[in-house]
Design a protein around this motif. Structure first.
Motif, PDB file in Angstrom:
ATOM      1  N   PRO A   1       0.825  -1.216   0.000  1.00 23.58           N
ATOM      2  CA  PRO A   1       0.000   0.000   0.000  1.00 23.58           C
ATOM      3  C   PRO A   1       0.855   1.261   0.000  1.00 23.58           C
ATOM      4  N   ILE A   2       2.000   1.204   0.679  1.00 26.09           N
ATOM      5  CA  ILE A   2       2.857   2.382   0.743  1.00 26.09           C
ATOM      6  C   ILE A   2       3.476   2.657  -0.624  1.00 26.09           C
ATOM      7  N   SER A   3       3.964   1.604  -1.250  1.00 26.64           N
ATOM      8  CA  SER A   3       4.560   1.760  -2.572  1.00 26.64           C
ATOM      9  C   SER A   3       3.528   2.297  -3.557  1.00 26.64           C
ATOM     10  N   LYS A   4       2.319   1.768  -3.423  1.00 23.90           N
ATOM     11  CA  LYS A   4       1.262   2.215  -4.333  1.00 23.90           C
ATOM     12  C   LYS A   4       0.980   3.696  -4.129  1.00 23.90           C
ATOM     13  N   TYR A   5       0.924   4.126  -2.876  1.00 31.26           N
ATOM     14  CA  TYR A   5       0.630   5.523  -2.599  1.00 31.26           C
ATOM     15  C   TYR A   5       1.680   6.433  -3.205  1.00 31.26           C
ATOM     16  N   ILE A   6       2.935   6.059  -3.027  1.00 25.93           N
ATOM     17  CA  ILE A   6       4.022   6.899  -3.548  1.00 25.93           C
ATOM     18  C   ILE A   6       3.922   6.998  -5.066  1.00 25.93           C
ATOM     19  N   ASN A   7       3.669   5.860  -5.714  1.00 30.98           N
ATOM     20  CA  ASN A   7       3.570   5.912  -7.169  1.00 30.98           C
ATOM     21  C   ASN A   7       2.361   6.693  -7.624  1.00 30.98           C
ATOM     22  N   GLU A   8       1.287   6.612  -6.850  1.00 32.50           N
ATOM     23  CA  GLU A   8       0.095   7.382  -7.219  1.00 32.50           C
ATOM     24  C   GLU A   8       0.382   8.868  -7.228  1.00 32.50           C
TER      25      GLU A   8
ATOM     26  N   ARG B   1      -1.586  23.464 -18.444  1.00 28.88           N
ATOM     27  CA  ARG B   1      -1.315  23.038 -17.084  1.00 28.88           C
ATOM     28  C   ARG B   1      -1.284  24.225 -16.144  1.00 28.88           C
ATOM     29  N   LYS B   2      -1.502  23.896 -14.923  1.00 33.30           N
ATOM     30  CA  LYS B   2      -1.600  24.940 -13.914  1.00 33.30           C
ATOM     31  C   LYS B   2      -0.251  25.613 -13.765  1.00 33.30           C
ATOM     32  N   LYS B   3      -0.292  26.836 -13.295  1.00 32.47           N
ATOM     33  CA  LYS B   3       0.957  27.570 -13.093  1.00 32.47           C
ATOM     34  C   LYS B   3       1.814  26.867 -12.054  1.00 32.47           C
ATOM     35  N   ARG B   4       1.136  26.432 -11.012  1.00 38.56           N
ATOM     36  CA  ARG B   4       1.868  25.680  -9.990  1.00 38.56           C
ATOM     37  C   ARG B   4       1.198  24.339  -9.809  1.00 38.56           C
ATOM     38  N   ILE B   5       1.891  23.311 -10.178  1.00 41.34           N
ATOM     39  CA  ILE B   5       1.311  21.983 -10.020  1.00 41.34           C
ATOM     40  C   ILE B   5       1.358  21.622  -8.539  1.00 41.34           C
ATOM     41  N   PRO B   6       0.225  21.242  -7.985  1.00 40.82           N
ATOM     42  CA  PRO B   6       0.259  20.872  -6.556  1.00 40.82           C
ATOM     43  C   PRO B   6       1.160  19.655  -6.363  1.00 40.82           C
ATOM     44  N   ASP B   7       2.096  19.807  -5.494  1.00 46.18           N
ATOM     45  CA  ASP B   7       3.105  18.762  -5.315  1.00 46.18           C
ATOM     46  C   ASP B   7       2.759  17.912  -4.103  1.00 46.18           C
ATOM     47  N   THR B   8       2.243  16.710  -4.377  1.00 48.45           N
ATOM     48  CA  THR B   8       1.917  15.827  -3.258  1.00 48.45           C
ATOM     49  C   THR B   8       2.894  14.665  -3.164  1.00 48.45           C
ATOM     50  N   ARG B   9       3.962  14.737  -3.942  1.00 46.86           N
ATOM     51  CA  ARG B   9       4.900  13.624  -3.934  1.00 46.86           C
ATOM     52  C   ARG B   9       5.619  13.573  -2.589  1.00 46.86           C
ATOM     53  N   VAL B  10       5.908  12.359  -2.181  1.00 48.18           N
ATOM     54  CA  VAL B  10       6.551  12.192  -0.882  1.00 48.18           C
ATOM     55  C   VAL B  10       8.024  12.559  -1.008  1.00 48.18           C
TER      56      VAL B  10
ATOM     57  N   ASP C   1      12.418  -4.759   8.183  1.00 50.63           N
ATOM     58  CA  ASP C   1      13.107  -3.503   7.892  1.00 50.63           C
ATOM     59  C   ASP C   1      13.850  -3.585   6.569  1.00 50.63           C
ATOM     60  N   THR C   2      14.653  -4.659   6.397  1.00 48.40           N
ATOM     61  CA  THR C   2      15.435  -4.745   5.167  1.00 48.40           C
ATOM     62  C   THR C   2      14.524  -4.925   3.960  1.00 48.40           C
ATOM     63  N   GLU C   3      13.469  -5.706   4.103  1.00 45.82           N
ATOM     64  CA  GLU C   3      12.581  -5.907   2.959  1.00 45.82           C
ATOM     65  C   GLU C   3      11.982  -4.588   2.508  1.00 45.82           C
ATOM     66  N   PHE C   4      11.487  -3.831   3.482  1.00 45.76           N
ATOM     67  CA  PHE C   4      10.852  -2.563   3.139  1.00 45.76           C
ATOM     68  C   PHE C   4      11.838  -1.622   2.466  1.00 45.76           C
ATOM     69  N   MET C   5      12.985  -1.451   3.105  1.00 50.23           N
ATOM     70  CA  MET C   5      13.926  -0.453   2.585  1.00 50.23           C
ATOM     71  C   MET C   5      14.487  -0.861   1.232  1.00 50.23           C
ATOM     72  N   LYS C   6      14.679  -2.165   1.044  1.00 54.33           N
ATOM     73  CA  LYS C   6      15.184  -2.596  -0.255  1.00 54.33           C
ATOM     74  C   LYS C   6      14.230  -2.199  -1.362  1.00 54.33           C
ATOM     75  N   ARG C   7      12.946  -2.397  -1.091  1.00 56.09           N
ATOM     76  CA  ARG C   7      11.994  -2.162  -2.161  1.00 56.09           C
ATOM     77  C   ARG C   7      11.708  -0.698  -2.400  1.00 56.09           C
ATOM     78  N   LEU C   8      11.851   0.110  -1.364  1.00 58.21           N
ATOM     79  CA  LEU C   8      11.438   1.492  -1.554  1.00 58.21           C
ATOM     80  C   LEU C   8      12.563   2.496  -1.687  1.00 58.21           C
ATOM     81  N   SER C   9      13.813   2.071  -1.517  1.00 56.73           N
ATOM     82  CA  SER C   9      14.882   3.070  -1.547  1.00 56.73           C
ATOM     83  C   SER C   9      15.081   3.631  -2.942  1.00 56.73           C
ATOM     84  N   HIS C  10      14.498   2.982  -3.965  1.00 57.93           N
ATOM     85  CA  HIS C  10      14.678   3.527  -5.308  1.00 57.93           C
ATOM     86  C   HIS C  10      13.524   4.394  -5.746  1.00 57.93           C
ATOM     87  N   SER C  11      12.467   4.468  -4.950  1.00 56.88           N
ATOM     88  CA  SER C  11      11.399   5.365  -5.379  1.00 56.88           C
ATOM     89  C   SER C  11      11.190   6.540  -4.443  1.00 56.88           C
TER      90      SER C  11
END
Lengths: 371, 413
Positions: free
Chosen positions: B207-214, B228-237, B255-265
């Motif tokens: 769910p966390i990975s999905k949220y970030i990609n969304e 496009r808008k003058k200022r794009i609302p920035d909701t990126r994490v 811990d390692t599983e989570f960080m391995k998968r998300l450190s690139h996004s």
């Protein structure tokens, strides 16, 4: 141990009135006789510690029994632990204090709750406990019952992490799987990261949840009505204090001019044996000084009996299914030995006895040498 | 106040990620609290009327004009040549020539662009999105409140008695506007209750990975629009604080599983939570073991080695990397110590001071996160993580919805 004999032994009063002497039979010395015999035989106690890694279980065991049971332990890192399953490791140590010998067995459960998927991670533990019961059951039902080894687990200390807001799902499931097989004493581990307020809130919350989920943790027996007030007060305090919030330490630090077991922080020193810092002293007193025997009794009388009744019931129901016949006496799956095997058993028994005596002698020699 | 330049106003060349060199974090004493707004130097509880109302979604509070700061930085970097001096320092006067440029024969005033940008940013404010991940009870909400010195996290002191552990990981985002020294920041805290709390935690990072990609997807769609808008609302994490449980042994599998998968996004900053449970030696050993494990697993936490621009950056960041993960303690209560009021935790054996560097590393984390690398976090997110996502999406067949025709799409890109 002697301080806990609460029986009131009547010492014969030498008065002029000889009538009293005539009424004194003398069996009031029975407890003393029992005491002497037990001291000669020695006691044994099996304690299991369960909880995630890093909760301070080993440190607490070392602090409780003032030994170092885990000298050469190698800690695994995350990669090595990927394929680890829950293991059961036993450490045995013989402790002697004031002539009383205690054979202490610590059953450790590394790997519990450490994986990503912890489904049924308590199964190896329940299997182990059942195995010990089964072994005792067979020995008890066997022909030669002189040298039965009692490996049943008398008490399980369960370490709850202080970081959460109460019991986690894995805690609840573990305790529910084990509360009818062993005496569970829940502890709050690493209590030095909580303020007194937080400890109180957490204890209340855990007690609530234990009630809510119907978990039967070990209950202290009620005091006899003829105990003195001080004892009753202590007992009441003990009961209100559960689950105990404990801290353990392998190091000795200097605090207030004394050398005590404790942890040195930049903001202060935590003393393990200071009652206002943590409940370690209460736990030790309860576990060793007042309730050790009760724990063994409850294990024998309640948990083991439950297991035995269940086992027998299963066997009889299976038999009934097979033979379609009601058999009042449980027939054990042991074949009746003939004369030859009986002789063999006798021989082996004597050999066993001789070997045990030799072992004791050797231990005594080594003990003397050390001294 | 004119010589204090907030770091995020520096004109950025089109090279990603460089922490601006703000000599010493100049405001060593907190800014005097400005008129309205929560935060600033005030330690005492803010007056009830000034507590910003948490918005459940990312609805813009200032009518859509809050991404300009970021947008400016973005557009500036595409504007091509800039003769703003690349070297650090605030040399406003004189004819200091830039690297390799021609010597100026007089003072032109190009360097006043910094002042102009600063004024604009102060008017429009900027936004920052931080996500906190970890088991429940590790003090995530308390730490965020302590970091930003206001009740920005959804849970203030204590927790409701009937709060249950959610069955799946939920994502809850709450936004606040805090103001300090005339600069407005829209801070969004994304909480992840339920992470790692179940018996079976397989795929609880999804769910966390999905949220970030969304969030990346949202931004991409806006970017690709014709109008496009003058200022794009920035909701990126922009930053993900990962809370490590202070067992004293090593990292856990989760811990390692989570960080391995998300450190690139997303930029991951690991912190050791509730560090008052470790003595100083235990803390050092634990940190070493954790760092070794992170290295062995190939987890690149922020600041990533590969994005260091030059030697200066590298040496600064190396120092920070050596000290990570920071062992922190959070608190929202104050006590009196040596005549001063400090944030801390009071126990029977002493008071743990949150901002005392001898007690824990909270001050280091705060300086690193807010006072020196805040803008850099946003830039790495935009220039690297977002670009990676974008490239991946555009390479997919039929990736984007046909908002505009195919040709305009190409001309836009």
């Amino acid at each position: 141990m002697t301080s806990n004999i609460r029986y009131k032994s009547r010492i014969p009063v030498k008065t002029e009135d000889s009538i009293e002497e005539k009424q004194y039979v003398g069996f009031a010395t029975l407890p003393n006789q029992v005491h002497r015999k037990s001291v000669k035989k020695g006691f044994d106690f099996t304690l299991m510690v369960a909880g995630e890694s890093g909760m301070g279980k080993s440190t607490l065991v070392n602090s409780l029994f003032l030994t170092d049971l885990y000298k050469d332990r190698k800690l695994l890192n995350a990669e090595e632990r990927i394929n680890q399953t829950v293991e059961i490791i036993k450490h045995t140590v013989d402790i002697e204090e004031k002539g009383v010998k205690l054979k202490l067995t610590i059953v450790d459960t590394p790997g519990f709750g450490d994986a990503v998927n912890n489904n049924e991670c308590w199964k190896p533990i329940t299997d182990y406990i059942d195995q010990q019961f089964e072994q005792y059951f067979r020995d008890e039902s066997g022909l030669n019952r002189k040298n039965i080894q009692d490996n049943r687990v008398h008490c399980c200390l369960y370490f709850i992490p202080p970081f959460g807001h109460g019991l986690r799902p894995v805690d609840v499931e573990f305790m529910k799987a084990l509360h009818e097989k062993v005496n569970i004493i829940p502890l709050i581990a690493k209590a030095d990261c909580l303020t007194p307020n937080e400890i109180k809130k957490l204890k209340d919350r855990i007690r609530e949840e234990i009630d809510k989920f119907g978990i039967k943790v070990y209950q202290f027996p009620e005091c006899d009505s003829d105990e003195d007030e001080e004892f009753k007060q202590l007992d009441k305090e003990l009961k209100e204090c559960t689950p105990f919030a404990v801290i353990g330490s392998n190091t000795v630090v200097e605090a207030r001019g004394q050398r005590v077991r404790g942890r040195l922080y930049p903001w202060g020193i935590v003393e393990v044996e200071n009652q206002s810092h943590c409940d370690f002293v209460k736990l030790r007193n309860m576990l060793i000084r007042s309730h050790m025997h009760d724990l063994k009794d409850v294990t024998c009388d309640v948990h083991y009996e439950n297991y035995r009744a269940q086992c027998i019931q299963e066997m009889t129901s299976k038999l009934a299914q097979d033979n379609r016949m009601e058999s009042p006496i449980p027939i054990l799956p042991l074949s009746t030995p003939d004369v030859d095997t009986e002789k063999l058993i006798k021989m082996k028994d004597e050999e066993l006895k001789r070997m045990q005596e030799m072992l004791n002698k050797m231990q005594q020699q080594m003990h003397d040498k050390e001294q | 106040m004119s010589d204090i330049v907030p770091p995020e106003v520096r004109p950025k060349p089109a090279v990603p990620a460089k922490p601006p060199n703000v000599g010493a974090p100049s405001p060593s004493s907190p800014f005097p609290p400005q008129g309205l707004g929560v935060g600033g130097g005030g330690i005492s509880a803010p007056p009830p009327s000034a507590i910003p109302v948490p918005t459940g979604s990312h609805g813009p509070i200032h009518g859509g004009s809050h991404s300009v700061g970021h947008g400016i930085g973005h557009s500036v970097s595409h504007a091509g040549s800039h003769t703003a001096p690349h070297s650090g320092g605030h040399s406003h006067s004189g004819s200091h020539s830039s690297s390799g440029g021609s010597t100026l024969l007089g003072y032109i005033g190009i360097d006043t662009i910094i002042e102009q940008m600063r004024k604009k940013t102060m008017k429009t404010g900027f936004d920052f999105n931080i996500m906190v991940v970890g088991h429940s009870g590790l003090g995530k909400s308390t730490l965020v409140n302590t970091l930003f010195k206001s009740q920005v996290s959804r849970r203030s002191a204590g927790w409701a008695r009937d709060e249950k552990i959610p069955k799946t990981v939920e994502i809850k985002a709450v936004s606040h506007v805090i103001e300090e020294g005339g600069v407005k920041m829209k801070l969004t805290v994304v909480d992840t209750p339920g992470f790692g709390d179940q018996i079976n935690n397989d795929n609880c990072w999804e769910p966390i990975s999905k949220y970030i990609n969304e969030q990346y997807e949202k931004f991409l769609k806006e970017e690709v629009n014709i109008t496009r808008k003058k200022r794009i609302p920035d909701t990126r994490v922009h930053c993900c604080l990962y809370f490590i449980s202070p067992t004293g042994h090593s990292l856990r599998q989760l811990d390692t599983e989570f960080m391995k998968r998300l450190s690139h996004s997303v930029n991951i900053i690991p912190v050791i939570a509730k560090a008052d449970t470790l003595t100083i030696e235990e803390r050092q050993e634990f940190k070493q073991r954790v760092r070794k494990e992170l290295e062995m697993s190939g987890i690149e936490f922020y600041p990533q080695k590969e994005f260091d621009d030059d030697m200066e950056d590298k040496s600064d960041n190396d120092k920070i990397r050596e000290a990570m993960p920071f062992a922190v303690v959070g608190s929202d209560k104050e006590y009196q110590v040596n005549g001063k009021r400090v944030l801390g935790r009071k126990t029977a054996w002493g008071i743990v001071e949150v901002e005392n560097p001898n007690h824990c590393e909270f001050a280091q984390l705060r300086d690193f996160l807010i006072r020196s690398h805040l803008q850099d976090l946003k830039e790495v997110t935009h220039n690297i993580h977002y670009e990676t996502y974008r490239a991946k999406r555009l390479n997919e067949n039929g990736g984007l919805h046909p908002i505009s025709s195919a040709e305009t799409q190409e001309s836009n890109l």
